[in-house]
Design an enzyme around this catalytic site. Sequence first.
Site, PDB file in Angstrom:
ATOM      1  N   GLY A 163       0.776  -1.119  -0.128  1.00 49.75           N
ATOM      2  CA  GLY A 163      -0.254   0.153   0.082  1.00 49.75           C
ATOM      3  C   GLY A 163       0.913   1.328  -0.036  1.00 49.75           C
ATOM      4  NE  ARG A 186       0.463   7.718   8.273  1.00 49.29           N
ATOM      5  CZ  ARG A 186       1.856   7.832   8.602  1.00 49.29           C
ATOM      6  NH1 ARG A 186       2.499   8.817   8.356  1.00 49.29           N
ATOM      7  NH2 ARG A 186       2.646   7.001   9.048  1.00 49.29           N
ATOM      8  CB  CYS A 219     -12.266  22.125  19.563  1.00 44.98           C
ATOM      9  SG  CYS A 219     -12.946  23.867  18.467  1.00 44.98           S
ATOM     10  CD  GLU A 220      -9.624  16.109  20.152  1.00 41.47           C
ATOM     11  OE1 GLU A 220      -8.801  15.628  20.337  1.00 41.47           O
ATOM     12  OE2 GLU A 220     -10.840  15.442  19.642  1.00 41.47           O
ATOM     13  CE1 TYR A 272      -3.199   2.105   5.266  1.00 38.94           C
ATOM     14  CE2 TYR A 272      -0.789   2.824   5.060  1.00 38.94           C
ATOM     15  CZ  TYR A 272      -1.748   1.835   5.138  1.00 38.94           C
ATOM     16  OH  TYR A 272      -1.637   0.489   4.572  1.00 38.94           O
TER      17      TYR A 272
HETATM   18  N1  LLP Z   1      -2.027  -6.264   4.117  1.00 37.07           N
HETATM   19  C1  LLP Z   1      -2.831  -6.252   5.006  1.00 37.07           C
HETATM   20  C2  LLP Z   1      -3.280  -7.349   5.521  1.00 37.07           C
HETATM   21  C3  LLP Z   1      -2.623  -5.024   6.031  1.00 37.07           C
HETATM   22  O1  LLP Z   1      -3.172  -4.994   7.126  1.00 37.07           O
HETATM   23  C4  LLP Z   1      -1.867  -3.817   5.649  1.00 37.07           C
HETATM   24  C5  LLP Z   1      -1.731  -2.583   6.228  1.00 37.07           C
HETATM   25  C6  LLP Z   1      -1.384  -3.830   4.106  1.00 37.07           C
HETATM   26  C7  LLP Z   1      -1.462  -5.240   3.593  1.00 37.07           C
HETATM   27  C8  LLP Z   1      -0.682  -2.765   3.500  1.00 37.07           C
HETATM   28  O2  LLP Z   1       0.592  -2.417   4.418  1.00 37.07           O
HETATM   29  P1  LLP Z   1       1.616  -1.420   3.905  1.00 37.07           P
HETATM   30  O3  LLP Z   1       2.191  -1.942   2.687  1.00 37.07           O
HETATM   31  O4  LLP Z   1       0.671  -0.130   3.290  1.00 37.07           O
HETATM   32  O5  LLP Z   1       2.198  -0.875   5.003  1.00 37.07           O
HETATM   33  N2  LLP Z   1      -2.822   3.832   9.344  1.00 37.07           N
HETATM   34  C9  LLP Z   1      -1.471   3.187   9.325  1.00 37.07           C
HETATM   35  C10 LLP Z   1      -0.971   2.215   8.651  1.00 37.07           C
HETATM   36  C11 LLP Z   1      -1.755   0.891   8.789  1.00 37.07           C
HETATM   37  C12 LLP Z   1      -1.519  -0.524   8.156  1.00 37.07           C
HETATM   38  C13 LLP Z   1      -2.648  -1.325   8.247  1.00 37.07           C
HETATM   39  N3  LLP Z   1      -2.323  -2.477   7.449  1.00 37.07           N
HETATM   40  C14 LLP Z   1      -0.445   4.540   9.081  1.00 37.07           C
HETATM   41  O6  LLP Z   1      -0.966   5.510   8.782  1.00 37.07           O
HETATM   42  O7  LLP Z   1       0.739   4.162   9.114  1.00 37.07           O
END
Ligand code: LLP
Length: 417
Positions: A275, A311, A341-342, A370
Amino acid sequence: MNHFQYRDKVLFAEGVAVPEIAAAVGTPFYLYSAATLRRHFSAFDQAFAGIAHQTCFAVKSCSNIAILRLFAQLGGGADIVSGGELYRALKAGIEPGKIVYSGVGKTEAEIDQALAAEILMFNLESSQELAVVQERAAALGKRARISFRVNPDVDPQTHAYISTGLAKNKFGIPIAEALAVYRQARQLSHVEIVGVSCHIGSQLTQVSPFIDTVAKLKDFLARLAAEGIAIRYLDIGGGLGIRYAQESPPEPAAYGAAIRQALGEMACTLILEPGRVIVGNAGILVTKVLFTKTGQKKFIVVDAGMNDLARPSLYDAHHEIVPVVRGEVAAEVADLVGPICETGDFLARGRELPAAGAGDLLAVLSAGAYGFTMSSNYNSRPRVAEVLVNGDQFHQIRRRETYEDLVRGETIPDFLV
Ligand code: LLP
């Protein structure tokens, strides 16, 4: 490498000046570069060229259907974690046979939806979930292709909130116990075992936790083979990190080479769920300075807040802040804060920030992953617009929400009329 560059003093996205977009769509807005998205997708995918593989983009990181379509055109599949993400992926034209469904809490309705769509596979996380999938598949006269997500107990050395492959995390089935669920699944009439899956965390900046994981997965595959359980897909998840500030994560090519070496000869198709590494540095958040305040500290108040980009508040994440038009005045230490407001509403704290006054535009970098997907309507703030630049053209791929959108679906019951 991304396509957000200055020309003289002005920030451009590919061939379009960012102030021109701001004038057309207002602020704040997320801005993505199609050339960067394509480049990152291809760099990642090509790191696995020559071996059977499928890149399934993690929809949760950036889910706009225009962006999903762009990846679909490059052969991309999708890693989804909800019925909503399945809906988006299909709407964008991603082939059902390239969709994997991850997640620890799928509902019956979502399972039905995915069975009807005939997705590539369900990544299951418990024997209870297996029982529900068997039951729903039988009810619908389908055979569910499944893998189990194993938890290898490997430390991804990342933020605690986004570590998923440690024994103490809620995800997966301990690898030592996983053989038992495979044996169980083998007995079931409406379930077909096709894979093994794993995802150990996000924003990994080293390759070693991936390699440790692959070693454990290989052992596990050998144990399955010894039982006569043949696997068609090995899904190693996502997680490769990006550079937000000083990090130096491996390049996709190095990551790919290391994984391939660790895998060695393999009879099955590799599935990858990246991702962030694809979209993170392909998007920015553009915001406008409303006011500046100087007291004990200097504050720059902008029109984007923690509801637009969660984030920094949630993970104490660092995003570089740059001026959209470079000035002559020296940077100064300040907090960049939003209108929410935080006190936890900030985009940067105690940072050397570009000297900026009311009306100036700032760009929050590395916001493509994200960013929009975690935004909310908190403080009844309409969610912002999303814009995609392609060459010298820009396209609004999501309009800014209106106040009508805010109350859509709400009703005042009769007793209050
Ligand atoms: N596959 C699964 C099963 C996952 O849970 C995730 C991310 C991905 C793939 C993709 O991971 P990436 O390649 O994007 O690292 N909101 C957080 C990140 C949460 C990731 C959750 N799972 C942030 O903003 O850092």
